[in-house]
Design an enzyme around this catalytic site. Structure first.
Site, PDB file in Angstrom:
ATOM      1  CD  GLU A  25      14.059  58.903  -9.463  1.00 58.49           C
ATOM      2  OE1 GLU A  25      13.707  59.817  -8.701  1.00 58.49           O
ATOM      3  OE2 GLU A  25      13.617  57.729  -9.400  1.00 58.49           O
TER       4      GLU A  25
ATOM      5  NE  ARG B 257      15.364  49.061   4.663  1.00 61.42           N
ATOM      6  CZ  ARG B 257      14.077  48.979   4.329  1.00 61.42           C
ATOM      7  NH1 ARG B 257      13.251  48.283   5.066  1.00 61.42           N
ATOM      8  NH2 ARG B 257      13.624  49.594   3.256  1.00 61.42           N
TER       9      ARG B 257
END
Ligand code: PCA
Length: 227
Positions: free
Chosen positions: A83, A93
């Site tokens: 990353e 969500r």
């Protein structure tokens, strides 16, 4: 003696088995042989926005690492992902393990929009992919707890040490353990949505070997400033 902090996570919503704990332990075993001068401290972080920040601050204070790498699983990815960018936003969500479901929430109110990893991600990517290993550079760690920990890690270490985040795929044994309880990948948690089955996996030993290589190359930068 330099100290490496390696963090991992346990299970979370839709992902009943997380390979990062086993991989972190195997990496520590490998490094005991290949880098005997390195002290390796392996710690679990909770899959919770608020508690992970507190735990990380305490661990950094206690361990005082010269290198810090946080590990997380990204369901659906088929390579070890280096990353490169952490963003100042929690939004998912799915709830975290404390039931906290966040939408577009800043991590640090006065913090910068993003931080870059200070691991030598480009050099690691080039060296290890040249050896045929399955790695990729990634420009989004999602907006769930992994990105949160990545952002906090960069915020708290302030660019003074090589630090960053690496997402890994599921392992075969996770799929067996999950026995159908695995939800489809969630992009906020670094997952790849829209991919059809089968869910990609990598062997634990291969992932540990790749991470050992990532750490060896990062250690080289400690002895060669500017490398
Ligand atoms: N992966 C999740 C959180 C914990 C983990 O291992 C993520 O990518 O946000």
């Amino acid at each position: 003696m330099p100290t490496l902090l390696l963090t991992y996570f346990g299970p979370f919503s839709g992902t009943p088995s997380n390979p990062t704990g086993q991989v972190a332990q195997r990496v520590a075993q490998l490094l005991a042989g290949s880098a005997p001068g390195l002290s390796v401290q392996v710690r679990e972080l909770p899959v919770e926005f608020a508690a992970s920040s507190r735990a990380l601050a305490e661990i950094l204070d206690e361990v005082q690492p010269q290198i810090a790498i946080a590990l997380g699983v990204a369901v659906g990815r088929d390579k070890v992902s280096l990353e490169r960018v952490a963003i100042n936003m929690d939004s998912a969500r799915i709830p975290d393990n404390a039931g906290d479901q966040r939408t577009d929430t800043p991590i640090q109110l006065d913090g910068p929009t993003a931080y870059f990893s200070t691991l030598p991600t480009r050099a690691i990517f080039e060296r290890l992919t040249a050896d045929g290993l399955p790695l990729e550079l990634s420009y989004s760690a999602g907006t769930f707890v992994c990105n949160h920990v990545f952002y906090e890690l960069m915020h708290k270490t302030g660019g003074f040490i090589p630090a960053g985040f690496i997402h890994i795929p599921l392992s075969d044994s996770d799929l067996l353990k999950a026995k159908g309880q695995l939800s489809s990948p969630c992009a906020e948690a670094g997952g790849l949505e829209g991919k059809t089955a089968p869910t990609p996996t990598l062997a634990l030993d291969l992932m540990a070997q790749i991470l050992e290589g990532c750490i060896a190359l990062t250690l080289e930068t400690l002895t060669q400033p500017g490398a």
